[in-house]
Design a protein around this motif. Structure first.
Motif, PDB file in Angstrom:
ATOM      1  N   UNK A 164      16.177  12.173 -13.353  1.00 27.78           N
ATOM      2  CA  UNK A 164      16.132  12.031 -14.808  1.00 27.78           C
ATOM      3  C   UNK A 164      16.889  10.773 -15.237  1.00 27.78           C
ATOM      4  N   UNK A 165      18.044  10.525 -14.614  1.00 28.98           N
ATOM      5  CA  UNK A 165      18.817   9.308 -14.894  1.00 28.98           C
ATOM      6  C   UNK A 165      17.980   8.072 -14.586  1.00 28.98           C
ATOM      7  N   UNK A 166      17.299   8.091 -13.432  1.00 27.59           N
ATOM      8  CA  UNK A 166      16.490   6.944 -13.043  1.00 27.59           C
ATOM      9  C   UNK A 166      15.302   6.754 -13.976  1.00 27.59           C
ATOM     10  N   UNK A 167      14.635   7.840 -14.310  1.00 25.59           N
ATOM     11  CA  UNK A 167      13.436   7.723 -15.140  1.00 25.59           C
ATOM     12  C   UNK A 167      13.770   7.102 -16.490  1.00 25.59           C
ATOM     13  N   UNK A 168      14.934   7.427 -17.041  1.00 23.23           N
ATOM     14  CA  UNK A 168      15.332   6.872 -18.338  1.00 23.23           C
ATOM     15  C   UNK A 168      15.533   5.361 -18.262  1.00 23.23           C
ATOM     16  N   UNK A 169      15.695   4.833 -17.053  1.00 18.26           N
ATOM     17  CA  UNK A 169      15.948   3.409 -16.885  1.00 18.26           C
ATOM     18  C   UNK A 169      14.740   2.654 -16.339  1.00 18.26           C
ATOM     19  N   UNK A 170      13.668   3.350 -16.026  1.00 16.65           N
ATOM     20  CA  UNK A 170      12.456   2.690 -15.556  1.00 16.65           C
ATOM     21  C   UNK A 170      11.628   2.192 -16.737  1.00 16.65           C
ATOM     22  N   UNK A 171      10.900   1.120 -16.507  1.00 15.22           N
ATOM     23  CA  UNK A 171      10.018   0.560 -17.521  1.00 15.22           C
ATOM     24  C   UNK A 171       8.625   1.165 -17.387  1.00 15.22           C
ATOM     25  N   UNK A 172       7.799   1.053 -18.422  1.00 13.33           N
ATOM     26  CA  UNK A 172       6.432   1.581 -18.326  1.00 13.33           C
ATOM     27  C   UNK A 172       5.675   1.063 -17.104  1.00 13.33           C
ATOM     28  N   UNK A 185       0.874  -1.172   0.000  1.00 13.85           N
ATOM     29  CA  UNK A 185       0.000   0.000   0.000  1.00 13.85           C
ATOM     30  C   UNK A 185       0.913   1.225   0.000  1.00 13.85           C
ATOM     31  N   UNK A 186       0.862   2.034  -1.065  1.00 12.67           N
ATOM     32  CA  UNK A 186       1.844   3.106  -1.253  1.00 12.67           C
ATOM     33  C   UNK A 186       1.175   4.470  -1.369  1.00 12.67           C
ATOM     34  N   UNK A 187       1.855   5.486  -0.861  1.00 14.76           N
ATOM     35  CA  UNK A 187       1.471   6.871  -1.128  1.00 14.76           C
ATOM     36  C   UNK A 187       2.647   7.571  -1.795  1.00 14.76           C
ATOM     37  N   UNK A 188       2.330   8.673  -2.450  1.00 14.63           N
ATOM     38  CA  UNK A 188       3.300   9.395  -3.259  1.00 14.63           C
ATOM     39  C   UNK A 188       4.208  10.255  -2.380  1.00 14.63           C
ATOM     40  N   UNK A 189       5.504  10.210  -2.668  1.00 11.17           N
ATOM     41  CA  UNK A 189       6.461  11.114  -2.040  1.00 11.17           C
ATOM     42  C   UNK A 189       6.867  12.210  -3.000  1.00 11.17           C
ATOM     43  N   UNK A 190       7.588  13.209  -2.501  1.00 10.01           N
ATOM     44  CA  UNK A 190       7.967  14.326  -3.363  1.00 10.01           C
ATOM     45  C   UNK A 190       8.905  13.893  -4.483  1.00 10.01           C
ATOM     46  N   UNK A 191       9.858  12.984  -4.200  1.00 14.17           N
ATOM     47  CA  UNK A 191      10.759  12.528  -5.252  1.00 14.17           C
ATOM     48  C   UNK A 191      10.010  11.715  -6.307  1.00 14.17           C
ATOM     49  N   UNK A 192       9.057  10.914  -5.877  1.00 12.58           N
ATOM     50  CA  UNK A 192       8.231  10.164  -6.826  1.00 12.58           C
ATOM     51  C   UNK A 192       7.463  11.112  -7.735  1.00 12.58           C
ATOM     52  N   UNK A 193       6.863  12.139  -7.132  1.00 10.84           N
ATOM     53  CA  UNK A 193       6.077  13.109  -7.904  1.00 10.84           C
ATOM     54  C   UNK A 193       6.958  13.893  -8.858  1.00 10.84           C
ATOM     55  N   UNK A 194       8.156  14.276  -8.391  1.00 12.82           N
ATOM     56  CA  UNK A 194       9.070  15.019  -9.270  1.00 12.82           C
ATOM     57  C   UNK A 194       9.486  14.167 -10.461  1.00 12.82           C
ATOM     58  N   UNK A 195       9.778  12.890 -10.216  1.00 14.44           N
ATOM     59  CA  UNK A 195      10.173  12.024 -11.333  1.00 14.44           C
ATOM     60  C   UNK A 195       9.059  11.930 -12.367  1.00 14.44           C
ATOM     61  N   UNK A 196       7.828  11.757 -11.909  1.00 12.97           N
ATOM     62  CA  UNK A 196       6.706  11.636 -12.838  1.00 12.97           C
ATOM     63  C   UNK A 196       6.466  12.919 -13.619  1.00 12.97           C
ATOM     64  N   UNK A 197       6.863  14.071 -13.046  1.00 12.21           N
ATOM     65  CA  UNK A 197       6.581  15.371 -13.667  1.00 12.21           C
ATOM     66  C   UNK A 197       7.815  15.998 -14.302  1.00 12.21           C
ATOM     67  N   UNK A 198       8.867  15.227 -14.534  1.00 11.03           N
ATOM     68  CA  UNK A 198      10.134  15.802 -15.008  1.00 11.03           C
ATOM     69  C   UNK A 198       9.988  16.584 -16.311  1.00 11.03           C
ATOM     70  N   UNK A 199       9.067  16.152 -17.164  1.00  8.68           N
ATOM     71  CA  UNK A 199       8.887  16.866 -18.432  1.00  8.68           C
ATOM     72  C   UNK A 199       8.457  18.305 -18.228  1.00  8.68           C
ATOM     73  N   UNK A 200       7.891  18.601 -17.085  1.00  9.36           N
ATOM     74  CA  UNK A 200       7.408  19.954 -16.793  1.00  9.36           C
ATOM     75  C   UNK A 200       8.338  20.718 -15.854  1.00  9.36           C
ATOM     76  N   UNK A 201       9.486  20.119 -15.517  1.00 16.68           N
ATOM     77  CA  UNK A 201      10.411  20.740 -14.577  1.00 16.68           C
ATOM     78  C   UNK A 201      11.749  21.004 -15.256  1.00 16.68           C
ATOM     79  N   UNK A 202      12.417  22.103 -14.905  1.00 16.38           N
ATOM     80  CA  UNK A 202      13.783  22.302 -15.384  1.00 16.38           C
ATOM     81  C   UNK A 202      14.723  21.365 -14.635  1.00 16.38           C
ATOM     82  N   UNK A 203      15.410  20.487 -15.365  1.00 17.92           N
ATOM     83  CA  UNK A 203      16.285  19.508 -14.714  1.00 17.92           C
ATOM     84  C   UNK A 203      17.598  20.193 -14.337  1.00 17.92           C
ATOM     85  N   UNK A 204      17.598  20.776 -13.143  1.00 19.32           N
ATOM     86  CA  UNK A 204      18.755  21.495 -12.627  1.00 19.32           C
ATOM     87  C   UNK A 204      19.054  20.995 -11.218  1.00 19.32           C
TER      88      UNK A 204
END
Length: 240
Positions: free
Chosen positions: A82-90, A55-74
Motif C-alpha cells: 500500500x505504501x508503494x502503490x501510493x508512490x507509483x505513477x499511473x 518481457x515480464x510476467x505477473x508475480x503474486x506481489x505485483x498482483x496484490x498491489x494492483x488489487x489492493x482496493x479489494x484486499x484488507x490491508x493487514x
C-alpha cells in the motif's frame, strides 16, 4: 540471443543496480515477477524494466498491489505494498497491469510460480513432477521460491525428476532428452542461505547462474529513511 533472466527484485534497487554493473553482456531481459514488495524502490525497478523493454510476467506481489482496493490491508506485506502503490505513477500501474501470468519467449515458458498455478511454490519434487505435466515446454523459467536452481526431467516411459541447486552460481547445459524448470533465484531477497543478488543468463541450451555481492548497508539506509522494518535488512545479511 542472450537473455538476462531475473526474478523477485522486490523493490531492492541497490541489488539490481549492482547486478547490472557486474553482469556479463546480454541482449534482452526476461522478468519472472515480483518487481514490488519488501523494499522501498519499486518505482525505480519498474522504470528500469520499462526502459529496457523487459518481457515480464505477473508475480503474486505485483498482483496484490494492483488489487489492493479489494484486499484488507493487514500485515506487513500488504502495508508495504500500500505504501508503494501510493508512490507509483499511473505509468507504473499501467505497465504492471499489462503483464500476463504466463508468456512464451523462443519456446521457453515464463511464469512466476508453477506452470500449473502461478501462485504455487516449486520447492519439492512432487509439485515439480506435476509442473512438468502442466507444460509441453522443454524449458520453463520460474521464480517465487527465491531459490536458485533447476528441476530436471529425464524424458522416457517413466520420466525421472531431480533437483540441482545453484546458490553460488554454476552452469547447466541441457541435453536433448532433458527438460528443465529453472529458477534464477531472487535479485532482491535470496532465501538459499547465500547473500547477494541472484540472476541467470540463458542462451540456447546453456544456463549460467550468478550471485553478485553488493553493499547491503545501502538497502539498510533506504529502510531507515522510509521507516521499514529492520528485519528486512537482517534477512539480506543471512540470505534467507
Amino acid at each position: 540471443m542472450r537473455y538476462l533472466v531475473l526474478s523477485d527484485i522486490h523493490g531492492n534497487w541497490p541489488a539490481l543496480e549492482a547486478l547490472l554493473q557486474k553482469a556479463p553482456a546480454f541482449d534482452r531481459v526476461l522478468f519472472l515477477g515480483d518487481a514490488v514488495g519488501y523494499y522501498p524502490d519499486g518505482d525505480r525497478v519498474l522504470d528500469w524494466l520499462m526502459a529496457v523493454g523487459a518481457e515480464c510476467v505477473l508475480g503474486n506481489h505485483d498482483a496484490w498491489l494492483l488489487a489492493l482496493e479489494r484486499l484488507p490491508v493487514e500485515g506487513v506485506v500488504l502495508e508495504i505494498l500500500a505504501w508503494q502503490k501510493a508512490r507509483l505513477l499511473p505509468r507504473h500501474l499501467e505497465f504492471m497491469a499489462s503483464w500476463s501470468w504466463q508468456k512464451e519467449v523462443e519456446g521457453a515458458l515464463l511464469v512466476h510460480g508453477s506452470p500449473c498455478d502461478p501462485m504455487e511454490y516449486l520447492d519439492d519434487l512432487a509439485p515439480a513432477r506435476e509442473a512438468f505435466r502442466c507444460t509441453e515446454a522443454r524449458l520453463a523459467f520460474h521464480g517465487h521460491t527465491h531459490l536458485a536452481g533447476a528441476f530436471l526431467e529425464l524424458q522416457g516411459p517413466k520420466p525421472w525428476v531431480r533437483y540441482q541447486a545453484f546458490p553460488e552460481g554454476g552452469e547447466l547445459v541441457l541435453p536433448p532428452t532433458v527438460r528443465a524448470l529453472a529458477n534464477p533465484g531472487s535479485v532482491g531477497q535470496p532465501r538459499d542461505g547465500v547473500p547477494g543478488a541472484a540472476f541467470a543468463l540463458w542462451e540456447g541450451d546453456r544456463l549460467e547462474f550468478y550471485r553478485v555481492n553488493y553493499d547491503l548497508t545501502a538497502v539498510q539506509r533506504r529502510l531507515l529513511e522510509e521507516g521499514f522494518p529492520e528485519w528486512l535488512y537482517a534477512r539480506l545479511t543471512l540470505g534467507e
